[in-house]
Write a protein that holds these residues in place. Sequence first.
Motif, short mmCIF file in Angstrom:
data_model
loop_
_atom_site.label_atom_id
_atom_site.label_comp_id
_atom_site.label_asym_id
_atom_site.label_seq_id
_atom_site.Cartn_x
_atom_site.Cartn_y
_atom_site.Cartn_z
N ASP B 131 89.92 90.83 -18.26
CA ASP B 131 89.85 91.81 -19.35
C ASP B 131 89.85 91.14 -20.72
O ASP B 131 89.10 91.53 -21.62
CB ASP B 131 91.01 92.80 -19.27
N VAL B 132 90.71 90.13 -20.88
CA VAL B 132 90.78 89.42 -22.16
C VAL B 132 89.46 88.72 -22.45
O VAL B 132 88.94 88.76 -23.57
CB VAL B 132 91.93 88.38 -22.15
N ILE B 133 88.89 88.09 -21.43
CA ILE B 133 87.63 87.36 -21.62
C ILE B 133 86.50 88.34 -21.98
O ILE B 133 85.70 88.09 -22.88
CB ILE B 133 87.28 86.53 -20.37
N ARG B 134 86.48 89.48 -21.30
CA ARG B 134 85.45 90.48 -21.57
C ARG B 134 85.58 91.00 -23.01
O ARG B 134 84.60 91.15 -23.73
CB ARG B 134 85.58 91.64 -20.57
N GLN B 135 86.81 91.21 -23.42
CA GLN B 135 87.05 91.68 -24.79
C GLN B 135 86.59 90.62 -25.79
O GLN B 135 85.95 90.93 -26.80
CB GLN B 135 88.54 91.94 -24.92
N ASP B 136 86.90 89.36 -25.50
CA ASP B 136 86.48 88.27 -26.39
C ASP B 136 84.96 88.17 -26.49
O ASP B 136 84.43 87.90 -27.57
CB ASP B 136 87.07 86.93 -25.93
N CYS B 137 84.28 88.38 -25.39
CA CYS B 137 82.81 88.37 -25.42
C CYS B 137 82.34 89.39 -26.46
O CYS B 137 81.45 89.12 -27.27
CB CYS B 137 82.21 88.79 -24.07
N ASN B 138 82.96 90.56 -26.43
CA ASN B 138 82.53 91.63 -27.33
C ASN B 138 82.93 91.37 -28.77
O ASN B 138 82.18 91.69 -29.69
CB ASN B 138 83.05 92.98 -26.82
N VAL B 139 84.09 90.77 -28.98
CA VAL B 139 84.51 90.41 -30.34
C VAL B 139 83.47 89.46 -30.94
O VAL B 139 83.03 89.61 -32.08
CB VAL B 139 85.92 89.76 -30.34
N LEU B 140 83.03 88.50 -30.16
CA LEU B 140 82.04 87.54 -30.65
C LEU B 140 80.69 88.21 -30.89
O LEU B 140 80.06 88.01 -31.93
CB LEU B 140 81.89 86.37 -29.67
#
Lengths: 66, 415
Positions: B131-140
Amino acid sequence: MRVKIDGEHCTGHGRCAKYAPNVFILDDDGYNADRGNEIDVPAGEEENAKRGMKSCPERAITLVAE
Amino acid sequence: MNETRADMEADPEVAPEVLKARFGRDIARDFDLDDPMFNDRFDEVLTFMVNKCPISFSKVGTGYHLVNTNEQVRRVAQDWRTFSSAKGYMPNRPEGLPYLMPEESDPPMHTNWRHKLNPHMSPKVIATYEDVIRQDCNVLIDTFIEKGECEFISEFGALLPGWAFFKNVLGVPIDDLAMLVEGVEQGTFALPAEERPSHMARVFTYLDTHLKWRATQPKRGDVIDTILEGVIYDDGTEAPWDHKVSILVDLTFGGIATTTFVMSSAIHYLAMHPEVRQQLIDDPSLIENAVEEFSRVFPPVIALGRTCTRDVEVAGTEMKEGDFVMLTWGAASRDPRAMEEPEKIDIKRETILHSTFGVGPHRCIGSNLARLELTTTIEEWLRRIPEFSLREGTAPVYVTGFLRSMRELQLVWPK
Ligand code: HEM
Ligand code: SF4
């Protein structure tokens, strides 16, 4: 179908369990939980088991009996 | 296809003057990983090597062998007693470079550490970071999607693996990421190679300080606490402090540089192949398989070395005790002896056999994390930016040595 998982050569790539999750189970370290042992492949799972065997970079899983 | 040294020597296509005419040098007997020709003609050279040169040699520095076939790479990588990692993985290792653990150690010391570290990097634990990685993808992606363009490496590819690793695994502040990425890049590729140790030293100093600080903090039960706890070696001694720092450096090294390359290469491939993009959009369940295929054909770790502990023969070549041997993972992953049509990129391949994450006891400890980052990136990218292409008039810029890295990838999409 019966296969053997080599105890020394399995180093936890986890490919076997990806292709055949009903045959190969990973332990908490991500290594094949049955390494060092022989296991019977459940009927109907032979093709998946073969894909798992073929994609193991260590060739750690070998066929004991068809 | 040649199976042994003798086959190769008898093959007119591998004659020294033929190779010099074709590649500018005798790549079978005088190969150089740092040759710009290798960077430019990467696929062609690897394919030639695996087909024609089961084993090749380099005269650079003190010289080294390269083992290139799938079967022989596996044999050498698994036989750690004969082919030791303890003298390092780099050919012609520059003076003053500290050894990295666990990579540059052998069992039983290596096993002591892997037993301790593996539980932190297993598929089960790594899955909890999704979940954290997926969120980070979207933040970027949010930072550039409106522009309709980006330079993929600096705006995404070099950042996500660092974020994923720093936030989830190391708990190191991401503000310091840029400095560490730079240190790792320069420590790997800086020329002349004598400059590399000073860049590495920066990374060591930073992580040494971080580890010392963590030793004063309440325990979090994470990988850093596990490293601080240390291990008892088979001779009864405790792992010294410098081994602990080196474990952290090795993890950081692996955690930030390599995944960027597979990610950028995959995105580049998808930019160039709208039909494959469409297949993945129509059926996202293919993405995991595609990640495996991309890992096979876009290897960031081209080759790593071992030192012979005794005289030994490989593919008809005599090696002497003390000789240095590179295992060409990148060649072994495209071996026609072990797979069909290896030069073809096929995301639907039935079985994918490759050695991109290494073979033998040193199997990449970050492989589960890397796979998750890659899968998540492709899923989120295609969801947010389904249509994109390479900016006209540009081409990706590569740099190659024993590692391969992409420096620039210009993408555009409809705003
Ligand atoms: C696509 C990404 C990656 C690739 C292709 C890759 C490749 C490799 C390879 C080929 C090895 C074998 C070393 C040897 O045999 O000497 C290795 C080892 C290692 N990798 Fe990775 N790696 C990747 C990502 C990562 C990540 C994300 C981490 C950390 C979180 C990591 C940490 C390590 C460590 C610590 C080792 C040493 C393991 C040992 O010696 O036991 N790698 N990697
Ligand atoms: S794929 Fe091979 S090495 Fe990996 S876990 Fe399965 S048996 Fe072990």
